[in-house]
Scaffold this active site. Structure first.
Site, PDB file in Angstrom:
ATOM      1  CB  SER A  66     -36.111 -30.517 -23.935  1.00  0.00           C
ATOM      2  OG  SER A  66     -35.176 -29.466 -23.733  1.00  0.00           O
ATOM      3  CG  HIS A  71     -20.527 -33.898 -14.841  1.00  0.00           C
ATOM      4  ND1 HIS A  71     -19.687 -34.090 -15.935  1.00  0.00           N
ATOM      5  CD2 HIS A  71     -19.738 -33.648 -13.786  1.00  0.00           C
ATOM      6  CE1 HIS A  71     -18.432 -33.942 -15.530  1.00  0.00           C
ATOM      7  NE2 HIS A  71     -18.438 -33.685 -14.230  1.00  0.00           N
ATOM      8  CB  CYS A  86     -41.050 -28.892 -24.385  1.00  0.00           C
ATOM      9  SG  CYS A  86     -39.691 -27.756 -24.078  1.00  0.00           S
TER      10      CYS A  86
END
Length: 123
Positions: A66, A71, A86
């Site tokens: 995934s 940030h 996943c």
């Protein structure tokens, strides 16, 4: 039609940034992601970083399992982290948790367990 279950693990946090992070470039964020993802045994299939003006950096590693995204908000002294993994070909919850721990240590110098939120779903 055969149906199979899919398990997914989503971890997120807003962490305080250590002083050294203020000097990091896009390359430093990508290097961090490459290092920690490799250490836990997940697979990077692509990566991207972007520097915002007047400040801030986002970096993402797309994983076979995934993604993990960072940030940096220098004006707030914080880094938001989103990990979604996943159970692709094997159980990966422990790897997702290890990834969160390694990112915490590199970004803050501490484990920061209390900052993390985790949601695991099986459908």
């Amino acid at each position: 039609m055969t149906t199979s279950t899919l398990s997914s693990h989503h971890l997120s946090a807003i962490l305080p940034a250590a002083a050294a992070v203020y000097h990091w470039t896009e390359a430093d964020f990508l290097s961090l992601l490459q290092s920690v993802v490799g250490q836990v045994g997940l697979t990077i299939v692509g990566e991207l970083a972007f520097t915002f003006q007047p400040h801030g950096v986002s970096a993402i590693a797309m994983l076979a399992e995934s993604h993990v995204a960072l940030h940096f908000w220098p004006e707030k002294g914080k880094i938001t982290i989103d990990i979604h993994v996943c159970d692709f070909e094997q159980g990966n919850q422990i790897k997702a948790e290890q990834l969160a721990q390694l990112l915490s240590l590199q970004i803050t110098g501490e484990s920061c367990v209390e900052h993390w939120h985790c949601l695991s779903i099986t459908s």
